[in-house]
Scaffold this active site. Structure first.
Site: not given
Ligand code: GUN
Length: 288
Positions: A54, A98, A121
Site C-alpha cells: 500500500k 491494518q 477504509d
Molecule cells: N485487512 C484485510 N483487509 C483490510 C482492509 O481492506 N483494510 C484494512 N485496514 N485492513 C485489512
C-alpha cells in the site's frame, strides 16, 4: 472456450495513472500532497506485506505515506493516543489501521476512533452508514475494487443477478450495499450467501456474476457456476506449501465461466488502487 481473465494488474495500472495525474493537479493548484498514515500493530507477516504494498503504491502516484509500526504488546490506550494525534495532523489526510489487530485490542473501539473524514477504509459507523443509505463518502476498497474491475473490463452490472458468497463487513456485506445502489455502475439484483446458507450451489448457479469472498481455498467448483457466468475471486489463502490460492477452483472454473479474475493479479491490485482513490478524495475534502 476458456474464460477471459479479468486483469486487475492492468486495470489498476491505468487507474493509478489517472490518480497520479489528479495528485499532480491537486499539488499544482492547491499545494496539497495527499498523505496516508498506515498503522501496523505486531508482526503478522501477511499484514506487513499488505502495508508495504500500500505504501509503495502511494509513493508511485505521488502521495506521502508514513508507517507507524507498533509492537504486538501495544496497549489499546497507546493506540488510541496515536490515532488522536493522526486525527489532528493536517498533513495526514487518510488513516489506515491494518486489520487484524492483536487479540487484546478491541477492534471496533479502534475503528470508531478514526476521524470519519480520514477513514479511507470506509469502516467507521458513519461511513458504513452513508454507504447503507446510498450516499457513500468512502467506499470500502475491496468492494470498490471488485466493482471497478468489472466495469472497466466492460462488464455492466445494471440488472444483473450478482451472487456474493461471504457476508463480512469489509467485503461481502459492503459489496452488496454498493451494488444495490440506484446509481450508474450499480443497480444489480443482489443475493448474499454465507456459511449458514443451505445449498450455496443452488444460488451461485443462478448468478450472472458470482463474487466469492469466503476465505476457503478452492471453494467454488465448476458445477456451482452457470456456463458463461462471470466469476470474481476475492480469496487470498496461503496453502501449506506457501503458494497463494483464491476461493475459486481456478483450473476447473475457467472452463465454464466467460470471465474470471485470477489470484494473484485480480482483485488484489484493485483493492490497493481504491485505497489511493479514497486517499486522494480525502485530501480534496480536507483542502476545501
Ligand atoms: N485487512 C484485510 N483487509 C483490510 C482492509 O481492506 N483494510 C484494512 N485496514 N485492513 C485489512
Amino acid at each position: 472456450m476458456p474464460a477471459t481473465l479479468l486483469d486487475g494488474k492492468q486495470v489498476a495500472q491505468t487507474l493509478q495513472m489517472e490518480i497520479a495525474a489528479e495528485c499532480a493537479t491537486l499539488f499544482r493548484e492547491r499545494g496539497v500532497r495527499p498523505g496516508l498514515a498506515a498503522v501496523l500493530v505486531g508482526d503478522n507477516p501477511a499484514s506487513q506485506v499488505y502495508v508495504r504494498n500500500k505504501r509503495k503504491a502511494c509513493e508511485k502516484v505521488g502521495m506521502t505515506s508514513w508507517l507507524h509500526h507498533l509492537p504486538a504488546d501495544t496497549t489499546q490506550e497507546a493506540l488510541l493516543h496515536l490515532l488522536k494525534q493522526l486525527n489532528h495532523d493536517p498533513a495526514v489526510h487518510g488513516i489506515l489501521v491494518q486489520l487484524p489487530l492483536p487479540k487484546h485490542i478491541h477492534e471496533a473501539t479502534i475503528i470508531h476512533a478514526v476521524h470519519p473524514v480520514k477513514d479511507i477504509d470506509g469502516f467507521t459507523p458513519e461511513n458504513a452508514g452513508l454507504l447503507a443509505v446510498g450516499e457513500p463518502r468512502y467506499i470500502p476498497c475491496t468492494p470498490h475494487g471488485v466493482q471497478q474491475l468489472l466495469l472497466r473490463s466492460g462488464i455492466a452490472l445494471e440488472g444483473k443477478h450478482v451472487v456474493i458468497v461471504g457476508r463480512s463487513t469489509i467485503v461481502g456485506k459492503s459489496l452488496a450495499l454498493l451494488l444495490l445502489r440506484k446509481a450508474k455502475g450499480c443497480n444489480a439484483t443482489v443475493t448474499v450467501c454465507h456459511s449458514a446458507t443451505k445449498d450455496i450451489a443452488s444460488f451461485t448457479r443462478q448468478a450472472d456474476i458470482v463474487v466469492v469472498a469466503m476465505g476457503v481455498a478452492h471453494f467454488l467448483k465448476a458445477e456451482m457456476v452457470r456456463p458463461g457466468a462471470v466469476v470474481v475471486d476475492v480469496g487470498t489463502n496461503r496453502l501449506p506449501d506457501g503458494r497463494l490460492a483464491g476461493d475459486v477452483d481456478f483450473d476447473a472454473v475457467k472452463e465454464v465461466a466467460s470471465s474470471l479474475s485470477p489470484v494473484p493479479g485480480g482483485v488484489g491490485p484493485m483493492t490497493i488502487t481504491m485505497l489511493l482513490f479514497n486517499t486522494l478524495e480525502a485530501a480534496r475534502r480536507q483542502a476545501r
